[in-house]
Design a protein around this motif. Structure first.
Motif, PDB file in Angstrom:
ATOM      1  N   SER A 182      46.941  35.740 -39.953  1.00  0.00           N
ATOM      2  CA  SER A 182      47.161  36.956 -39.152  1.00  0.00           C
ATOM      3  C   SER A 182      45.964  37.271 -38.266  1.00  0.00           C
ATOM      4  O   SER A 182      46.071  38.011 -37.299  1.00  0.00           O
ATOM      5  CB  SER A 182      47.440  38.151 -40.069  1.00  0.00           C
ATOM      6  OG  SER A 182      46.349  38.371 -40.949  1.00  0.00           O
ATOM      7  N   SER A 183      44.809  36.671 -38.600  1.00  0.00           N
ATOM      8  CA  SER A 183      43.587  36.982 -37.859  1.00  0.00           C
ATOM      9  C   SER A 183      43.657  36.584 -36.394  1.00  0.00           C
ATOM     10  O   SER A 183      42.948  37.144 -35.561  1.00  0.00           O
ATOM     11  CB  SER A 183      42.389  36.279 -38.512  1.00  0.00           C
ATOM     12  OG  SER A 183      42.604  34.872 -38.567  1.00  0.00           O
ATOM     13  N   GLU A 186      45.236  39.513 -34.626  1.00  0.00           N
ATOM     14  CA  GLU A 186      44.318  40.646 -34.703  1.00  0.00           C
ATOM     15  C   GLU A 186      43.136  40.476 -33.763  1.00  0.00           C
ATOM     16  O   GLU A 186      42.629  41.436 -33.191  1.00  0.00           O
ATOM     17  CB  GLU A 186      43.830  40.803 -36.149  1.00  0.00           C
ATOM     18  CG  GLU A 186      44.947  41.200 -37.122  1.00  0.00           C
ATOM     19  CD  GLU A 186      44.511  41.070 -38.575  1.00  0.00           C
ATOM     20  OE1 GLU A 186      43.356  40.640 -38.811  1.00  0.00           O
ATOM     21  OE2 GLU A 186      45.328  41.378 -39.460  1.00  0.00           O
ATOM     22  N   SER A 187      42.683  39.229 -33.593  1.00  0.00           N
ATOM     23  CA  SER A 187      41.517  38.960 -32.756  1.00  0.00           C
ATOM     24  C   SER A 187      41.838  38.900 -31.272  1.00  0.00           C
ATOM     25  O   SER A 187      40.999  39.241 -30.439  1.00  0.00           O
ATOM     26  CB  SER A 187      40.862  37.640 -33.175  1.00  0.00           C
ATOM     27  OG  SER A 187      40.446  37.677 -34.516  1.00  0.00           O
TER      28      SER A 187
END
Length: 496
Positions: A182-183, A186-187
């Motif tokens: 998921s990062s 998000e990033s």
């Protein structure tokens, strides 16, 4: 003919809507059987990925998957398991193909005694599809005024061919290795550009000992106009825009028209067949995308360039650096003296990359190609390549056959790249002995193809060792090449 005054905002809205249009909507239903495979696919659609819209695990009617079932097993039509949509989005969004079965949902039972099924509706969404090997750096970027929207990402391994160049067999065998990070979203979501280090330290390691890669899909969306305008089609086949908040219709355009904006006024005109042909030629020769790939200097890391997500497109390397141009790239864990020299570059890098990769749909290599000399001893280096995906005619001809290159009347051949050898065990392999197709690191770049064919309307090539030389004795080979058909440029004497 109706012409309307359009602001630059409205024109941008129209462009964004056309770019983000859904290509198709599909529905797949699978009865609750652990053995049956549910297959979602957008691989038949150019540059499109899955976007799950709705999902039901349970039962919403008494007829679906009811054959041979007693009435009490299909009577409950209000049965649904919570979290089904989220599970499917995490597993499938952003992929071109997604396979699973219903045992994914057998962790709980929403309605004991009811025979259930999985019902999924998904769209094929035009997106930018990106693969980056472990140890490299993934670059996501959009045009000015647009922002990134990540639709899905996966870190692991799903086949034995991607990011496999000179890797030990044991490191590419596990094809059921996966982690949904998921990062990435998000990033990167909402940014114009984003850089991701592809490593276990960033994503954690879903399968120790397996060499992995990151797959992701994203779209570039207009930052300020998302959800503000909608697209409508009239009964007469015309197209226009409407404001989604006020419901007002903002324009109606008769087709086929070409429209441009000058000082806020939309100029509309019909195309003659000659002008249409010229416009088509310009569009056909346009670059489809520009990508950048960076791999840290480790002879085990695979550097992967790919245009295989774009139909009929091949690699055209634009720039290449083996060395160091800044102190931050590939600097993690390195002492300061190893990243201090930011004017380090090896001569001939661009030529090597063009010879190895131009004209191919996929090109894999590692940095040991450049270890014949060291441009800056003591500096930790990386390979940084920018390439475009160029629309081209891609041709494969087996050894012993004849390759035919031809263009329409008035056009001439321009060869972008050619390779004679073998890089996989499937191409030109029908009924060949196993020993003749095992060597997949057999390659020769024959310049004679371009020398023989460039500038001609058609060209014939005998595919044989006597023409190209034999890069790997005992291996059955094939010729791969890519070319475009172009209108010859008139000389100054001809244009006077």
């Amino acid at each position: 003919m109706l012409c309307f005054r359009l602001s630059s905002t409205l024109l941008l809205a129209a462009t964004c809507l056309l770019m983000s249009a859904v290509l198709s909507t599909e529905r797949v239903i699978t009865c609750d059987n652990r053995r049956d495979v549910l297959h979602l696919s957008c691989d038949a659609t150019d540059s499109a990925v899955i976007s799950v819209q709705s999902a039901l695990y349970g039962r919403a009617d008494s007829s679906t998957c009811s054959a041979g079932r007693p009435p009490q097993q299909v009577a409950n039509t209000e049965c649904s398991q919570e979290g089904t949509l989220d599970t499917l989005k995490n597993r499938c969004n952003g992929k071109r193909v997604c396979e699973l079965n219903t045992n994914v949902f057998h962790t709980s039972d929403p309605c004991v005694g009811t025979f259930k099924y999985l019902d999924i509706t998904f769209t094929c969404l035009p997106a930018i599809y990106l693969v980056a090997c472990e140890g490299s750096v993934a670059h996501l970027h959009c045009d000015q005024g647009q922002v990134i929207n990540v639709h899905g990402a996966d870190y692991g391994r799903h086949d034995r061919t991607t990011c496999s160049y000179q890797r030990p067999t044991a490191q590419i065998q596990n094809v059921y290795c996966s982690r949904v990070p998921s990062s990435v979203g998000e990033s990167c979501n909402g940014k114009n550009t984003c850089t991701i280090n592809v490593s276990n330290s960033v994503f954690r390691d879903p399968c120790v000992g397996t060499y992995k890669y990151l797959e992701l899909a994203y779209t570039c969306e207009c930052k300020y106009l998302k959800g503000l305008f909608g697209l409508f089609h009239s009964a007469e086949g015309n197209m226009g825009l409407h404001h989604t908040r006020t419901g007002k219709y903002l324009g109606l355009f008769q087709q086929p028209l070409v429209c441009s904006v000058t000082t806020g006024t939309m100029l509309c005109f019909r195309l003659s067949s000659t002008l249409l042909l010229a416009a088509t030629c310009l569009l056909m020769s346009a670059v489809l995308s520009t990508e950048r790939v960076i791999t840290c200097d480790n002879e085990e890391n695979v550097h992967r360039l790919s245009c295989d997500a774009t139909d009929s497109a091949v690699i055209s390397v634009q720039s290449a650096l083996y060395g160091r141009a800044d102190s931050s790239t590939c600097s993690a864990g390195r002492p300061p003296q190893q990243v201090a020299n930011t004017e380090c570059s090896q001569e001939g890098t661009l030529d090597i990359l063009k010879n190895r990769c131009n004209g191919k749909r996929v090109c894999e290599l590692n940095t040991n190609v450049f270890h014949t000399s060291d441009p800056c001893v003591g500096t930790f280096k990386y390979l940084d390549i920018t390439f475009t995906c160029l629309p081209a005619i891609y041709l494969v001809a087996c050894e012993g056959s004849v390759a035919h290159l031809h263009c329409d009347q008035g056009q001439v051949i321009n060869v972008h790249g050619a390779d004679y050898g073998r890089r996989d065990q499937t191409t030109c392999s029908y009924q060949r002995p196993t020993a003749q197709i095992q060597n997949v690191y057999c390659s020769r770049v024959p310049s004679s193809v371009g020398e023989s064919c460039n500038g001609k309307n058609n060209c014939t090539i005998n595919v044989s060792n006597s023409v190209f030389g034999d890069p790997c004795v005992g291996t059955y080979k094939y010729l791969e090449l890519a070319y475009t058909c172009e209108y010859p440029v008139a000389s100054p004497e001809q244009t006077v």
